[in-house]
Scaffold this motif. Structure first.
Motif, mmCIF file in Angstrom:
data_model
loop_
_atom_site.group_PDB
_atom_site.id
_atom_site.type_symbol
_atom_site.label_atom_id
_atom_site.label_comp_id
_atom_site.label_asym_id
_atom_site.label_seq_id
_atom_site.Cartn_x
_atom_site.Cartn_y
_atom_site.Cartn_z
ATOM 1 N N TYR A 61 0.636 -1.328 0.051
ATOM 2 C CA TYR A 61 -0.156 0.150 -0.164
ATOM 3 C C TYR A 61 0.942 1.270 0.166
ATOM 4 N N CYS A 62 0.535 2.214 -0.750
ATOM 5 C CA CYS A 62 1.014 3.340 -0.796
ATOM 6 C C CYS A 62 0.327 4.401 0.051
ATOM 7 N N ALA A 63 0.767 5.305 0.730
ATOM 8 C CA ALA A 63 0.190 6.212 1.626
ATOM 9 C C ALA A 63 0.528 7.565 1.615
ATOM 10 N N ALA A 64 -0.089 8.758 1.764
ATOM 11 C CA ALA A 64 0.437 9.913 1.932
ATOM 12 C C ALA A 64 0.093 10.580 3.278
ATOM 13 N N SER A 65 1.104 11.093 3.967
ATOM 14 C CA SER A 65 1.001 11.584 5.240
ATOM 15 C C SER A 65 0.484 12.771 5.610
ATOM 16 N N ALA A 66 0.038 13.454 6.473
ATOM 17 C CA ALA A 66 -0.512 14.798 6.769
ATOM 18 C C ALA A 66 0.686 15.613 6.923
ATOM 19 N N THR A 67 1.811 15.010 7.138
ATOM 20 C CA THR A 67 2.992 16.020 7.362
ATOM 21 C C THR A 67 4.166 15.818 6.274
ATOM 22 N N VAL A 68 5.049 16.889 6.299
ATOM 23 C CA VAL A 68 5.840 16.896 5.146
ATOM 24 C C VAL A 68 7.285 15.768 5.708
ATOM 25 N N ALA A 69 7.299 15.566 6.988
ATOM 26 C CA ALA A 69 8.618 14.782 7.501
ATOM 27 C C ALA A 69 8.230 13.311 7.085
ATOM 28 N N ALA A 70 9.388 12.737 6.798
ATOM 29 C CA ALA A 70 9.242 11.131 6.731
ATOM 30 C C ALA A 70 8.776 10.537 7.837
ATOM 31 N N GLU A 71 7.728 9.446 7.772
ATOM 32 C CA GLU A 71 7.007 8.994 8.983
ATOM 33 C C GLU A 71 6.858 7.407 8.859
ATOM 34 N N SER A 72 7.238 6.617 9.950
ATOM 35 C CA SER A 72 6.802 5.445 9.985
ATOM 36 C C SER A 72 5.702 4.953 10.247
ATOM 37 N N ARG A 73 5.033 5.763 11.328
ATOM 38 C CA ARG A 73 3.836 5.319 11.931
ATOM 39 C C ARG A 73 2.698 5.425 10.974
ATOM 40 N N GLY A 74 1.893 4.360 10.849
ATOM 41 C CA GLY A 74 0.841 4.254 9.838
ATOM 42 C C GLY A 74 -0.083 5.089 10.246
ATOM 43 N N THR A 75 -0.518 5.456 11.589
ATOM 44 C CA THR A 75 -1.465 6.333 11.955
ATOM 45 C C THR A 75 -1.393 7.474 11.585
ATOM 46 N N ARG A 76 -0.027 8.164 11.269
ATOM 47 C CA ARG A 76 0.214 9.373 10.727
ATOM 48 C C ARG A 76 -0.175 9.502 9.161
ATOM 49 N N TYR A 77 -0.687 8.761 8.765
ATOM 50 C CA TYR A 77 -1.131 8.716 7.298
ATOM 51 C C TYR A 77 -2.383 8.862 6.858
ATOM 52 N N ALA A 78 -2.863 9.920 6.424
ATOM 53 C CA ALA A 78 -4.277 10.086 6.132
ATOM 54 C C ALA A 78 -4.920 9.690 4.999
ATOM 55 N N TYR A 79 -4.151 9.386 4.036
ATOM 56 C CA TYR A 79 -4.698 8.682 2.755
ATOM 57 C C TYR A 79 -4.023 7.530 2.183
ATOM 58 N N TRP A 80 -4.737 6.664 1.572
ATOM 59 C CA TRP A 80 -4.454 5.215 1.334
ATOM 60 C C TRP A 80 -4.586 4.744 0.000
ATOM 61 N N GLY A 81 -3.736 4.222 -0.728
ATOM 62 C CA GLY A 81 -4.173 3.659 -2.016
ATOM 63 C C GLY A 81 -4.945 2.324 -1.768
ATOM 64 N N GLN A 82 -5.267 1.579 -2.959
ATOM 65 C CA GLN A 82 -5.891 0.504 -2.776
ATOM 66 C C GLN A 82 -5.216 -0.832 -2.827
ATOM 67 N N GLY A 83 -3.896 -0.691 -2.691
ATOM 68 C CA GLY A 83 -3.016 -1.670 -2.597
ATOM 69 C C GLY A 83 -2.607 -2.589 -4.134
ATOM 70 N N THR A 84 -1.479 -3.146 -3.989
ATOM 71 C CA THR A 84 -1.037 -3.955 -5.368
ATOM 72 C C THR A 84 -0.327 -5.270 -4.624
ATOM 73 N N GLN A 85 -0.789 -6.492 -5.418
ATOM 74 C CA GLN A 85 -0.302 -7.723 -4.740
ATOM 75 C C GLN A 85 1.162 -8.047 -5.457
ATOM 76 N N VAL A 86 1.902 -8.222 -4.349
ATOM 77 C CA VAL A 86 3.241 -8.772 -4.735
ATOM 78 C C VAL A 86 3.523 -10.160 -4.200
ATOM 79 N N THR A 87 3.951 -11.276 -5.221
ATOM 80 C CA THR A 87 4.091 -12.485 -4.822
ATOM 81 C C THR A 87 5.360 -12.901 -5.242
ATOM 82 N N VAL A 88 6.215 -13.415 -4.324
ATOM 83 C CA VAL A 88 7.618 -13.899 -4.228
ATOM 84 C C VAL A 88 7.413 -15.423 -4.452
ATOM 85 N N SER A 89 7.830 -16.270 -5.474
ATOM 86 C CA SER A 89 7.666 -17.561 -5.204
ATOM 87 C C SER A 89 9.422 -18.066 -5.109
ATOM 88 N N SER A 90 9.356 -19.206 -4.294
ATOM 89 C CA SER A 90 10.791 -19.831 -3.885
ATOM 90 C C SER A 90 11.307 -20.805 -5.085
#
Length: 124
Positions: A95-124
Protein backbone atom coordinates in the motif's frame (compact mmCIF):
# COMPACT_ATOMS: atom_id res chain seq x y z
CA UNK A 1 -7.96 15.36 -0.69
CA UNK A 2 -5.32 13.05 -2.18
CA UNK A 3 -6.10 10.05 -4.35
CA UNK A 4 -3.46 7.31 -4.64
CA UNK A 5 -3.22 4.52 -7.20
CA UNK A 6 -0.55 1.82 -6.96
CA UNK A 7 0.73 -0.29 -9.84
CA UNK A 8 3.62 -2.58 -10.68
CA UNK A 9 2.86 -5.58 -8.50
CA UNK A 10 3.03 -9.12 -9.77
CA UNK A 11 4.59 -12.55 -9.46
CA UNK A 12 8.39 -12.84 -9.35
CA UNK A 13 10.88 -15.51 -8.41
CA UNK A 14 13.05 -15.17 -5.32
CA UNK A 15 16.05 -12.99 -6.07
CA UNK A 16 14.16 -11.00 -8.67
CA UNK A 17 13.11 -7.36 -8.77
CA UNK A 18 9.96 -5.30 -9.08
CA UNK A 19 9.29 -1.57 -9.14
CA UNK A 20 6.07 -0.32 -7.62
CA UNK A 21 4.62 3.05 -8.59
CA UNK A 22 2.13 5.22 -6.76
CA UNK A 23 0.43 7.97 -8.72
CA UNK A 24 -0.96 10.75 -6.54
CA UNK A 25 -3.60 13.25 -7.55
CA UNK A 26 -4.65 16.30 -5.64
CA UNK A 27 -3.63 19.90 -5.57
CA UNK A 28 -0.97 19.54 -2.86
CA UNK A 29 0.07 15.90 -3.36
CA UNK A 30 3.75 16.83 -3.75
CA UNK A 31 3.74 18.50 -0.32
CA UNK A 32 3.14 15.28 1.60
CA UNK A 33 5.56 12.76 2.98
CA UNK A 34 4.85 9.39 1.40
CA UNK A 35 5.19 5.85 2.62
CA UNK A 36 4.90 2.25 1.58
CA UNK A 37 3.35 -0.36 3.84
CA UNK A 38 2.54 -4.02 3.33
CA UNK A 39 0.21 -6.62 4.72
CA UNK A 40 0.69 -10.35 4.37
CA UNK A 41 -2.19 -12.82 4.86
CA UNK A 42 -2.97 -13.28 8.53
CA UNK A 43 -0.54 -10.57 9.59
CA UNK A 44 -0.83 -6.95 10.60
CA UNK A 45 0.09 -4.14 8.26
CA UNK A 46 3.74 -3.19 8.59
CA UNK A 47 5.86 -0.24 7.61
CA UNK A 48 8.24 -0.67 4.67
CA UNK A 49 9.70 2.71 3.66
CA UNK A 50 9.03 6.44 3.82
CA UNK A 51 10.27 9.56 2.06
CA UNK A 52 9.86 13.21 3.01
CA UNK A 53 8.18 15.77 0.78
CA UNK A 54 11.37 16.89 -0.97
CA UNK A 55 12.85 13.43 -1.43
CA UNK A 56 16.09 14.01 0.47
CA UNK A 57 15.24 12.00 3.56
CA UNK A 58 14.28 8.33 3.57
CA UNK A 59 13.81 5.66 6.20
CA UNK A 60 13.39 1.89 5.87
CA UNK A 61 12.27 -1.07 7.90
CA UNK A 62 15.20 -3.26 8.89
CA UNK A 63 13.72 -6.15 6.93
CA UNK A 64 14.09 -4.32 3.61
CA UNK A 65 17.08 -2.07 4.22
CA UNK A 66 19.69 -2.48 1.51
CA UNK A 67 17.23 -4.20 -0.84
CA UNK A 68 14.43 -1.66 -1.34
CA UNK A 69 14.72 1.98 -2.43
CA UNK A 70 11.98 4.59 -2.17
CA UNK A 71 12.06 7.64 -4.41
CA UNK A 72 9.71 10.30 -5.72
CA UNK A 73 9.20 12.53 -8.72
CA UNK A 74 7.20 15.54 -7.57
CA UNK A 75 6.87 16.81 -11.10
CA UNK A 76 5.01 13.63 -11.95
CA UNK A 77 3.35 13.30 -8.52
CA UNK A 78 4.64 9.73 -8.35
CA UNK A 79 6.40 7.72 -5.68
CA UNK A 80 8.35 4.57 -6.45
CA UNK A 81 9.50 1.54 -4.53
CA UNK A 82 12.31 -0.36 -6.21
CA UNK A 83 12.48 -3.84 -4.74
CA UNK A 84 15.56 -5.98 -5.38
CA UNK A 85 16.69 -9.37 -4.07
CA UNK A 86 13.09 -10.25 -3.31
CA UNK A 87 12.34 -13.04 -0.85
CA UNK A 88 9.20 -15.14 -0.32
CA UNK A 89 8.80 -13.28 2.99
CA UNK A 90 8.21 -10.09 0.96
CA UNK A 91 4.94 -11.52 -0.37
CA UNK A 92 2.13 -9.15 0.62
CA UNK A 93 -0.27 -6.51 -0.58
CA UNK A 94 1.71 -3.28 -0.80
CA UNK A 95 0.00 0.00 0.00
CA UNK A 96 1.05 3.53 -0.80
CA UNK A 97 0.10 6.22 1.69
CA UNK A 98 0.32 10.00 2.00
CA UNK A 99 1.07 11.54 5.37
CA UNK A 100 -0.49 14.68 6.74
CA UNK A 101 3.03 15.96 7.42
CA UNK A 102 6.06 16.80 5.29
CA UNK A 103 8.57 14.75 7.31
CA UNK A 104 9.27 11.08 6.66
CA UNK A 105 7.10 9.00 8.98
CA UNK A 106 7.04 5.30 9.83
CA UNK A 107 3.85 5.27 11.90
CA UNK A 108 0.84 4.22 9.89
CA UNK A 109 -1.45 6.28 12.10
CA UNK A 110 0.19 9.44 10.75
CA UNK A 111 -0.99 8.74 7.21
CA UNK A 112 -4.25 10.29 6.09
CA UNK A 113 -4.62 8.83 2.59
CA UNK A 114 -4.19 5.26 1.35
CA UNK A 115 -4.22 3.55 -2.01
CA UNK A 116 -6.08 0.34 -2.80
CA UNK A 117 -2.95 -1.81 -2.75
CA UNK A 118 -1.08 -3.96 -5.24
CA UNK A 119 -0.22 -7.63 -4.78
CA UNK A 120 3.40 -8.76 -4.76
CA UNK A 121 4.04 -12.49 -4.76
CA UNK A 122 7.54 -13.92 -4.53
CA UNK A 123 7.91 -17.61 -5.32
CA UNK A 124 10.70 -19.76 -3.93
Amino acid sequence: QVHLVESGGGLVQAGGSLRLSCAASGRTASSYAMGWFRQAPGKEREFVATINWSGDNTYYADSVKGRFTISRDNGENTVYLQMNSLKPADTAVYYCAASATVAAESRGTRYAYWGQGTQVTVSS
